[in-house]
Design a protein around this motif. Structure first.
Motif, PDB file in Angstrom:
ATOM      1  N   ALA A  27      28.632  44.669  25.921  1.00  0.00           N
ATOM      2  CA  ALA A  27      27.682  43.582  25.689  1.00  0.00           C
ATOM      3  C   ALA A  27      27.490  42.743  26.951  1.00  0.00           C
ATOM      4  O   ALA A  27      26.364  42.365  27.290  1.00  0.00           O
ATOM      5  N   LEU A  28      28.582  42.472  27.644  1.00  0.00           N
ATOM      6  CA  LEU A  28      28.504  41.670  28.868  1.00  0.00           C
ATOM      7  C   LEU A  28      27.836  42.435  30.009  1.00  0.00           C
ATOM      8  O   LEU A  28      27.299  41.840  30.936  1.00  0.00           O
ATOM      9  N   ALA A  29      27.885  43.768  29.928  1.00  0.00           N
ATOM     10  CA  ALA A  29      27.320  44.600  30.988  1.00  0.00           C
ATOM     11  C   ALA A  29      25.881  45.020  30.698  1.00  0.00           C
ATOM     12  O   ALA A  29      25.280  45.725  31.488  1.00  0.00           O
ATOM     13  N   PHE A  34      23.767  40.447  33.734  1.00  0.00           N
ATOM     14  CA  PHE A  34      24.981  41.272  33.762  1.00  0.00           C
ATOM     15  C   PHE A  34      26.127  40.401  34.239  1.00  0.00           C
ATOM     16  O   PHE A  34      26.112  39.916  35.364  1.00  0.00           O
ATOM     17  N   LEU A  35      27.101  40.169  33.375  1.00  0.00           N
ATOM     18  CA  LEU A  35      28.255  39.334  33.714  1.00  0.00           C
ATOM     19  C   LEU A  35      29.381  40.236  34.190  1.00  0.00           C
ATOM     20  O   LEU A  35      30.171  40.746  33.402  1.00  0.00           O
ATOM     21  N   TYR A  36      29.462  40.441  35.504  1.00  0.00           N
ATOM     22  CA  TYR A  36      30.353  41.422  36.105  1.00  0.00           C
ATOM     23  C   TYR A  36      31.821  41.173  35.810  1.00  0.00           C
ATOM     24  O   TYR A  36      32.513  42.044  35.303  1.00  0.00           O
ATOM     25  N   PHE A  37      32.305  40.004  36.160  1.00  0.00           N
ATOM     26  CA  PHE A  37      33.734  39.765  36.053  1.00  0.00           C
ATOM     27  C   PHE A  37      34.228  39.786  34.609  1.00  0.00           C
ATOM     28  O   PHE A  37      35.243  40.419  34.317  1.00  0.00           O
ATOM     29  N   PRO A  38      33.547  39.137  33.669  1.00  0.00           N
ATOM     30  CA  PRO A  38      33.991  39.245  32.278  1.00  0.00           C
ATOM     31  C   PRO A  38      33.899  40.675  31.744  1.00  0.00           C
ATOM     32  O   PRO A  38      34.757  41.112  30.983  1.00  0.00           O
ATOM     33  N   ALA A  39      32.869  41.419  32.167  1.00  0.00           N
ATOM     34  CA  ALA A  39      32.739  42.809  31.723  1.00  0.00           C
ATOM     35  C   ALA A  39      33.905  43.644  32.249  1.00  0.00           C
ATOM     36  O   ALA A  39      34.504  44.437  31.514  1.00  0.00           O
ATOM     37  N   CYS A  40      34.255  43.450  33.525  1.00  0.00           N
ATOM     38  CA  CYS A  40      35.382  44.170  34.120  1.00  0.00           C
ATOM     39  C   CYS A  40      36.690  43.808  33.418  1.00  0.00           C
ATOM     40  O   CYS A  40      37.523  44.673  33.147  1.00  0.00           O
ATOM     41  N   PHE A  41      36.864  42.529  33.115  1.00  0.00           N
ATOM     42  CA  PHE A  41      38.081  42.071  32.441  1.00  0.00           C
ATOM     43  C   PHE A  41      38.234  42.755  31.087  1.00  0.00           C
ATOM     44  O   PHE A  41      39.288  43.289  30.759  1.00  0.00           O
ATOM     45  N   HIS A  42      37.159  42.763  30.297  1.00  0.00           N
ATOM     46  CA  HIS A  42      37.256  43.358  28.956  1.00  0.00           C
ATOM     47  C   HIS A  42      37.388  44.883  29.019  1.00  0.00           C
ATOM     48  O   HIS A  42      38.056  45.479  28.161  1.00  0.00           O
ATOM     49  N   ALA A  43      36.806  45.506  30.035  1.00  0.00           N
ATOM     50  CA  ALA A  43      36.981  46.953  30.205  1.00  0.00           C
ATOM     51  C   ALA A  43      38.447  47.272  30.501  1.00  0.00           C
ATOM     52  O   ALA A  43      39.020  48.204  29.935  1.00  0.00           O
TER      53      ALA A  43
END
Length: 111
Positions: A27-29, A34-43
């Motif tokens: 969802a963040l990606a 595109f919310l990079y850092f939160p997307a990377c964190f949740h991945a």
């Protein structure tokens, strides 16, 4: 409740949390922003929880950790055919740099 029932419940909980983190990352990606850092964190969190579900299924004890590298090391005795690159300490850096992405974090980790 039988011991196997407890193990299955714990595995189910890890998998449910992992799926939620994966959906959050997706969802963040997606979308216009595109919310990079939160997307990377949740991945990262999703991968960690999927590994913990697998370790639980194998009945391998693990400490409270957020190190994917450490969790993969714990899997090595159970999966001797794991690709050596997964056990390389530079693997996370390699993945991060392998996929260029034109955003604030320059490179998007792929999990």
């Amino acid at each position: 409740m039988q011991r196997d029932g407890v193990k299955e419940r714990i595995i189910s909980q890890w998998l449910e949390k992992a799926e939620q983190d994966l959906k959050a990352a997706e969802a963040l990606a997606s979308g216009e922003t595109f919310l990079y850092f939160p997307a990377c964190f949740h991945a990262q969190q999703a991968v960690e929880k999927f590994l913990k579900a697998l370790l639980t299924d194998l009945q391998v004890e693990f400490p409270k950790t957020h190190s994917i590298e450490y969790l993969i090391q714990l899997l090595k005795p159970h999966f001797p055919a794991l690709p050596p690159v997964l056990l390389d300490p530079k693997f996370p850096e390699f993945i991060t740099r392998a996929i260029p992405h034109p955003g604030p974090c320059r490179f998007l980790p792929v999990f």
